[in-house]
Design an enzyme around this catalytic site. Structure first.
Site, PDB file in Angstrom:
ATOM      1  N   SER A 241       0.866  -1.192   0.017  1.00  0.00           N
ATOM      2  CA  SER A 241       0.032  -0.044   0.251  1.00  0.00           C
ATOM      3  C   SER A 241       0.856   1.282  -0.187  1.00  0.00           C
ATOM      4  O   SER A 241       2.150   1.084   0.573  1.00  0.00           O
ATOM      5  CB  SER A 241      -0.871   0.146   1.213  1.00  0.00           C
ATOM      6  OG  SER A 241      -1.465   1.221   1.425  1.00  0.00           O
TER       7      SER A 241
ATOM      8  N   TYR B  72      -1.134  -1.132  10.568  1.00  0.00           N
ATOM      9  CA  TYR B  72      -1.313  -1.328   8.952  1.00  0.00           C
ATOM     10  C   TYR B  72      -0.206  -0.892   8.119  1.00  0.00           C
ATOM     11  O   TYR B  72       0.214  -1.548   7.382  1.00  0.00           O
ATOM     12  CB  TYR B  72      -2.616  -0.461   8.546  1.00  0.00           C
ATOM     13  CG  TYR B  72      -2.982  -0.549   6.885  1.00  0.00           C
ATOM     14  CD1 TYR B  72      -3.499  -1.653   6.542  1.00  0.00           C
ATOM     15  CD2 TYR B  72      -2.735   0.647   6.028  1.00  0.00           C
ATOM     16  CE1 TYR B  72      -3.978  -1.750   5.281  1.00  0.00           C
ATOM     17  CE2 TYR B  72      -3.112   0.459   4.737  1.00  0.00           C
ATOM     18  CZ  TYR B  72      -3.665  -0.728   4.427  1.00  0.00           C
ATOM     19  OH  TYR B  72      -3.874  -0.779   3.068  1.00  0.00           O
TER      20      TYR B  72
END
Length: 258
Positions: A143, A158
């Protein structure tokens, strides 16, 4: 039919508007037989049915990628079904919008276990089948948060898990490339995977408000769609990318440049 005769396992591919389902559909359209994984068995079944209705071949397998026993069983079943495993797309992942001061150990473990440990477990179990054929393609989903240290969605767990995937992919290349296997990573930016998920990403804001805010930060003038990421995956697993290895591809419309 770039992938005719290939067998691909796509994790986290059940969600109706998710990136994983778009990947599974596109690879099937290009001729691959797809093992559709999701932790939700109904979602996995529905995705496999959608692929079959479109003329492709698909087989649903429910498993939690953070559980070693379930991953082992999933990969063994997939290999028995079609005799081999050529392509692995480590797409399964979760996020959580919580600050570090409010983050529990359980929060940390859950996100890191699914995103990072799940990538490790699926890769480790899939590799022997690829080594046997001296050919394999692995794509790991990171990401933009893993590059810039968070951002619009998720917390430190995350971002850490997605940064870890980048390091994992590059180290993997050094081990498996001599065996005929390539590994690459993709860093999506803001991807519209449906109103409910976008509302979660935007910390409870209305999805339309969050999307409009995102658009203003993207030079191309729109947020990404699951198909944008799926096309990047197709490139990495096709013969077009035979000499591309250890690459990290940004799919963000120019929102983050490095």
């Amino acid at each position: 039919m770039k992938l005719s005769g290939k067998v691909a396992l796509v994790t986290g591919a059940g969600s109706e508007n998710g990136i994983g389902r778009a990947i599974a559909l596109l690879l099937a359209r290009e001729g691959a037989s797809i093992v559709v994984n999701d932790v939700n068995p109904d979602w996995a079944r529905q995705a496999a049915e959608r692929i079959s209705e479109a003329g492709g071949q698909a087989f649903p397998l429910a498993a939690d990628v953070s559980r070693e026993d379930q991953v082992k069983q999933m990969v063994e079943t997939a290999a028995r079904k079609w005799g081999t495993l050529d392509i692995l797309v480590n797409n399964a992942g979760i996020t959580q919008a919580v600050s570090i001061l409010d983050m529990s150990l359980e929060d940390w473990d859950r996100v890191v276990d699914v995103n990072l440990k799940g990538t490790f477990l699926c890769t480790r179990e899939a590799l022997p089948y690829m080594i046997r054929k001296k050919w394999g393609r692995i794509v790991c989903m990171s990401s933009v948060s893993g590059k810039k240290g968070g951002g619009r969605i998720g917390g430190v767990h995350y971002a850490a898990s997605k940064a870890g995937i980048l390091g994992f992919t590059k180290a993997l290349v050094r081990e498996v490339s001599p065996l005929g296997i390539t590994a690459n990573a993709i860093c999506p930016g803001t991807i519209d995977t449906g109103k409910d998920s976008m509302r979660l990403m935007w910390n409870g804001k209305p999805a339309t408000e969050g999307l409009e805010e995102a658009k203003r930060s993207i030079p191309i003038g729109r947020v990404g769609m699951p198909w944008d990421v799926a096309r990047a995956v197709l490139f990495f697993v096709s013969e077009d990318a035979d000499f591309i290895n250890g690459e990290v591809m940004d799919v963000n419309g120019g929102a983050y440049l490095d």
